[in-house]
Design a protein around this motif. Structure first.
Motif, short mmCIF file in Angstrom:
data_model
loop_
_atom_site.label_atom_id
_atom_site.label_comp_id
_atom_site.label_asym_id
_atom_site.label_seq_id
_atom_site.Cartn_x
_atom_site.Cartn_y
_atom_site.Cartn_z
N VAL A 5 -8.97 42.15 -52.48
CA VAL A 5 -8.48 43.54 -52.42
C VAL A 5 -8.18 43.89 -50.96
O VAL A 5 -9.07 43.91 -50.11
CB VAL A 5 -9.51 44.53 -53.00
CG1 VAL A 5 -8.97 45.97 -52.92
CG2 VAL A 5 -9.84 44.18 -54.46
N ILE A 6 -6.89 44.16 -50.69
CA ILE A 6 -6.47 44.63 -49.36
C ILE A 6 -6.48 46.16 -49.41
O ILE A 6 -6.06 46.75 -50.40
CB ILE A 6 -5.03 44.16 -49.04
CG1 ILE A 6 -4.83 42.70 -49.41
CG2 ILE A 6 -4.64 44.47 -47.60
CD1 ILE A 6 -4.93 41.69 -48.36
N GLU A 55 -2.65 34.63 -40.17
CA GLU A 55 -3.70 33.61 -40.27
C GLU A 55 -4.92 34.13 -41.03
O GLU A 55 -5.47 33.45 -41.91
CB GLU A 55 -4.09 33.18 -38.85
CG GLU A 55 -4.70 31.80 -38.82
CD GLU A 55 -5.10 31.41 -37.40
OE1 GLU A 55 -4.30 31.62 -36.47
OE2 GLU A 55 -6.24 30.93 -37.25
N THR A 56 -5.32 35.35 -40.72
CA THR A 56 -6.48 35.95 -41.40
C THR A 56 -6.17 36.17 -42.88
O THR A 56 -7.03 35.95 -43.73
CB THR A 56 -6.82 37.33 -40.76
OG1 THR A 56 -6.60 37.26 -39.37
CG2 THR A 56 -8.24 37.74 -41.05
N VAL A 57 -4.96 36.61 -43.17
CA VAL A 57 -4.58 36.86 -44.57
C VAL A 57 -4.61 35.55 -45.34
O VAL A 57 -5.11 35.48 -46.47
CB VAL A 57 -3.20 37.54 -44.66
CG1 VAL A 57 -2.76 37.71 -46.10
CG2 VAL A 57 -3.23 38.91 -43.97
N CYS A 58 -4.09 34.48 -44.73
CA CYS A 58 -4.08 33.15 -45.36
C CYS A 58 -5.50 32.73 -45.73
O CYS A 58 -5.74 32.27 -46.85
CB CYS A 58 -3.50 32.11 -44.41
SG CYS A 58 -1.81 31.70 -44.79
N GLY A 73 3.24 48.30 -47.73
CA GLY A 73 3.92 48.19 -46.44
C GLY A 73 4.59 46.84 -46.31
O GLY A 73 4.12 45.86 -46.88
N SER A 74 5.70 46.81 -45.55
CA SER A 74 6.49 45.57 -45.50
C SER A 74 5.81 44.47 -44.71
O SER A 74 5.94 43.29 -45.04
CB SER A 74 7.88 45.87 -44.94
OG SER A 74 7.78 46.30 -43.61
N ARG A 75 5.06 44.83 -43.67
CA ARG A 75 4.38 43.77 -42.90
C ARG A 75 3.28 43.15 -43.74
O ARG A 75 3.04 41.94 -43.71
CB ARG A 75 3.81 44.33 -41.59
CG ARG A 75 4.89 44.53 -40.54
CD ARG A 75 4.31 45.03 -39.25
NE ARG A 75 3.62 43.99 -38.49
CZ ARG A 75 2.95 44.22 -37.38
NH1 ARG A 75 2.86 45.44 -36.90
NH2 ARG A 75 2.35 43.22 -36.74
N ILE A 76 2.60 43.98 -44.51
CA ILE A 76 1.54 43.48 -45.39
C ILE A 76 2.17 42.61 -46.48
O ILE A 76 1.70 41.50 -46.77
CB ILE A 76 0.72 44.65 -46.00
CG1 ILE A 76 -0.04 45.37 -44.88
CG2 ILE A 76 -0.24 44.16 -47.08
CD1 ILE A 76 -0.80 46.61 -45.32
N ALA A 77 3.26 43.10 -47.07
CA ALA A 77 3.94 42.32 -48.13
C ALA A 77 4.42 40.99 -47.59
O ALA A 77 4.22 39.94 -48.21
CB ALA A 77 5.12 43.13 -48.68
N ALA A 82 3.86 35.12 -47.63
CA ALA A 82 3.74 33.85 -46.90
C ALA A 82 2.39 33.20 -47.19
O ALA A 82 2.33 31.99 -47.46
CB ALA A 82 3.89 34.10 -45.40
N ALA A 83 1.33 33.98 -47.19
CA ALA A 83 -0.02 33.43 -47.41
C ALA A 83 -0.16 32.90 -48.83
O ALA A 83 -0.77 31.85 -49.06
CB ALA A 83 -1.07 34.50 -47.13
#
Ligand code: NAP
Length: 198
Positions: A5-6, A55-58, A73-77, A82-83
């Protein structure tokens, strides 16, 4: 399910954590400020980090069955996509807003866009990224959120403009809808409009 959960410390996110644990899911919280979660029992894990850091999201996404982004949000998406591609995790439910595609009620939508244009443009971008990601995505477009008591029901449609329901939705009910969505494979590839119950 194992769910990351983000936005877990947010006003919606905290309901997602509590309800998901109650439903028996194995929940990992992703948080910039994990100290806000010290009283949250029953979590399988906590990842400290910013969702703008790939890196942290991955690391956090690795080994999960699904991700719920209780913040859009687009940066989160972009990082999530990618992750998830990197780690082979496919199911994602991302928060957006009913105002993004809405054209009615005209005055309310015009005013909302006047005040929140930047956020809506960014959410539209995030939605677009997800829709062409090839992942098992669902987009949950919330109407106006509040912290009132949950009704245990929501109005859901798949239209740009709400086909019914109330303009206000409690965050607890929205969290319920996010969890119902992640559990329902028939909602893959769909953008849900989520309003309060009538
Ligand atoms: N308010 C409305 O009427 C409405 C309507 C439709 C949709 N929405 C959308 O619904 C979502 C949830 O709303 P809410 O009121 O529950 O939000 P909120 O209480 O502001 O919570 C947002 C959460 O996201 C986290 N977060 C933000 N950026 C992050 C990042 N880069 N990395 C990691 N965590 C991050 C915040 O962490 P911190 O505690 O560290 O800041 C917080 O936990 C929002 O995205 C909002 O745009 C809201």
């Amino acid at each position: 399910m194992k769910i990351l959960v983000i936005g877990s410390t947010g006003r919606t996110g905290k309901h997602v954590l509590a309800q998901a644990i109650k439903r028996g899911h194995e929940i990992t919280a992703f948080a910039r400020r994990p100290e806000l979660l010290t009283e949250r029992t029953g979590l399988a894990g906590v990842h400290q980090g910013d969702a703008h850091d790939l890196e942290t999201v991955c690391k956090a996404v690795h080994g999960q069955d699904a991700v719920i982004a209780a913040v859009g949000g687009s940066r989160i998406a972009s990082n999530l996509i990618a992750a998830m591609r990197e780690t082979g995790v496919r199911r994602v439910v991302m928060t957006s807003s009913r105002s993004v595609p809405a054209t009615r009620p005209r005055i309310a939508v015009t005013l909302a866009w006047l005040f929140f244009r930047e956020a809506y443009v960014d959410l539209a971008r995030a939605e677009g990224m997800l829709q062409v990601s090839g992942l098992d995505w669902s987009i949950a477009r919330a109407t106006m959120l509040n912290d009132k008591q949950p009704a245990g029901r929501v109005h859901i449609d798949f239209e740009a403009n709400a086909t019914g329901g109330a303009m206000q939705l409690s965050r607890a009910d929205y969290a319920m809808a996010l969890l119902d969505t992640v559990e329902d494979p028939t909602l893959i590839g769909k953008a849900l409009g989520i309003s309060g119950p009538t």
